[in-house]
Design a protein around this motif. Structure first.
Motif, PDB file in Angstrom:
ATOM      1  N   UNK A  29       0.816  -1.210   0.000  1.00 30.80           N
ATOM      2  CA  UNK A  29       0.000   0.000   0.000  1.00 30.80           C
ATOM      3  C   UNK A  29       0.850   1.260   0.000  1.00 30.80           C
ATOM      4  N   UNK A  30       0.286   2.321   0.512  1.00 33.83           N
ATOM      5  CA  UNK A  30       0.980   3.599   0.598  1.00 33.83           C
ATOM      6  C   UNK A  30       0.789   4.181   1.987  1.00 33.83           C
ATOM      7  N   UNK A  31       1.815   4.868   2.469  1.00 38.01           N
ATOM      8  CA  UNK A  31       1.778   5.466   3.793  1.00 38.01           C
ATOM      9  C   UNK A  31       2.322   6.886   3.708  1.00 38.01           C
ATOM     10  N   UNK A  32       1.632   7.817   4.373  1.00 41.18           N
ATOM     11  CA  UNK A  32       2.115   9.183   4.491  1.00 41.18           C
ATOM     12  C   UNK A  32       2.686   9.341   5.892  1.00 41.18           C
ATOM     13  N   UNK A  33       3.980   9.615   5.969  1.00 36.32           N
ATOM     14  CA  UNK A  33       4.651   9.804   7.248  1.00 36.32           C
ATOM     15  C   UNK A  33       4.794  11.292   7.521  1.00 36.32           C
ATOM     16  N   UNK A  34       4.280  11.734   8.643  1.00 40.55           N
ATOM     17  CA  UNK A  34       4.442  13.117   9.069  1.00 40.55           C
ATOM     18  C   UNK A  34       5.750  13.218   9.861  1.00 40.55           C
ATOM     19  N   UNK A  35       6.242  14.423  10.020  1.00 38.20           N
ATOM     20  CA  UNK A  35       7.477  14.631  10.767  1.00 38.20           C
ATOM     21  C   UNK A  35       7.233  14.424  12.259  1.00 38.20           C
ATOM     22  N   UNK A  36       8.256  14.000  12.966  1.00 41.82           N
ATOM     23  CA  UNK A  36       8.155  13.848  14.418  1.00 41.82           C
ATOM     24  C   UNK A  36       9.103  12.788  14.929  1.00 41.82           C
ATOM     25  N   UNK A  37       9.381  12.839  16.217  1.00 42.24           N
ATOM     26  CA  UNK A  37      10.334  11.895  16.792  1.00 42.24           C
ATOM     27  C   UNK A  37       9.771  10.475  16.864  1.00 42.24           C
ATOM     28  N   UNK A  38       8.490  10.334  17.141  1.00 41.41           N
ATOM     29  CA  UNK A  38       7.892   8.995  17.189  1.00 41.41           C
ATOM     30  C   UNK A  38       7.863   8.384  15.793  1.00 41.41           C
ATOM     31  N   UNK A  39       7.515   9.182  14.810  1.00 43.51           N
ATOM     32  CA  UNK A  39       7.496   8.708  13.422  1.00 43.51           C
ATOM     33  C   UNK A  39       8.897   8.294  12.985  1.00 43.51           C
ATOM     34  N   UNK A  40       9.885   9.052  13.392  1.00 43.71           N
ATOM     35  CA  UNK A  40      11.263   8.720  13.020  1.00 43.71           C
ATOM     36  C   UNK A  40      11.668   7.390  13.633  1.00 43.71           C
ATOM     37  N   UNK A  41      11.237   7.129  14.854  1.00 45.97           N
ATOM     38  CA  UNK A  41      11.531   5.831  15.477  1.00 45.97           C
ATOM     39  C   UNK A  41      10.874   4.691  14.703  1.00 45.97           C
ATOM     40  N   UNK A  42       9.653   4.920  14.251  1.00 46.40           N
ATOM     41  CA  UNK A  42       8.955   3.914  13.445  1.00 46.40           C
ATOM     42  C   UNK A  42       9.748   3.601  12.176  1.00 46.40           C
ATOM     43  N   UNK A  43      10.169   4.633  11.491  1.00 42.41           N
ATOM     44  CA  UNK A  43      10.914   4.461  10.242  1.00 42.41           C
ATOM     45  C   UNK A  43      12.216   3.705  10.491  1.00 42.41           C
ATOM     46  N   UNK A  44      12.871   3.982  11.600  1.00 38.62           N
ATOM     47  CA  UNK A  44      14.124   3.298  11.922  1.00 38.62           C
ATOM     48  C   UNK A  44      13.913   1.816  12.181  1.00 38.62           C
ATOM     49  N   UNK A  45      12.704   1.409  12.569  1.00 42.04           N
ATOM     50  CA  UNK A  45      12.419   0.004  12.882  1.00 42.04           C
ATOM     51  C   UNK A  45      11.877  -0.797  11.699  1.00 42.04           C
ATOM     52  N   UNK A  46      11.646  -0.145  10.590  1.00 39.29           N
ATOM     53  CA  UNK A  46      11.081  -0.856   9.435  1.00 39.29           C
ATOM     54  C   UNK A  46      12.019  -1.964   8.968  1.00 39.29           C
ATOM     55  N   UNK A  47      11.474  -3.133   8.700  1.00 37.39           N
ATOM     56  CA  UNK A  47      12.314  -4.202   8.158  1.00 37.39           C
ATOM     57  C   UNK A  47      12.694  -3.885   6.709  1.00 37.39           C
TER      58      UNK A  47
END
Length: 85
Positions: A29-47
Motif C-alpha cells: 500500500x501507501x503510507x504518508x509519514x508526518x514529521x516527528x520523533x515517534x514517526x522517526x523511530x517507526x521508520x528506523x524500525x522498518x524491516x
C-alpha cells in the motif's frame, strides 16, 4: 513542539508506539509519514523487506526511509496554508 527534555523523557513510550504502529503498515500500500520523533523511530524500525510506497513531508525522514527501504520515497512538499482574513 516539546523541548529536548520532554522528548527524551517519553522515549520509552515513543518506542512502544512505534513498535505497535509497525503492525498497521499495509503491505503493497501507501503510507504518508508526518514529521516527528515517534514517526522517526517507526521508520528506523522498518524491516528491509517492507513493501509499500512512502510519502513524507520532512527531509530527514525521507533520508532515513531511503536508507532503510532501498525503495522509492516520495517527498510531499508542504501545502500553502489557507489564511482567513
Amino acid at each position: 513542539e516539546p523541548n529536548l527534555e520532554a522528548r527524551i523523557e517519553f522515549s520509552a513510550e515513543k518506542q512502544r508506539i512505534a513498535q505497535k504502529a509497525l503492525e498497521y503498515l499495509p503491505p503493497g500500500g501507501a503510507v504518508l509519514f508526518d514529521a516527528g520523533t515517534t514517526t522517526h523511530r517507526l521508520v528506523q524500525q522498518l524491516p528491509h523487506s517492507a513493501n509499500f510506497t512512502a510519502y513524507v513531508n520532512a527531509l530527514p525522514l525521507a533520508t532515513t526511509l531511503r536508507q532503510t527501504l532501498q525503495q522509492t520515497v516520495h517527498r510531499r512538499p508542504p501545502r500553502p496554508c489557507a489564511r482567513s482574513w
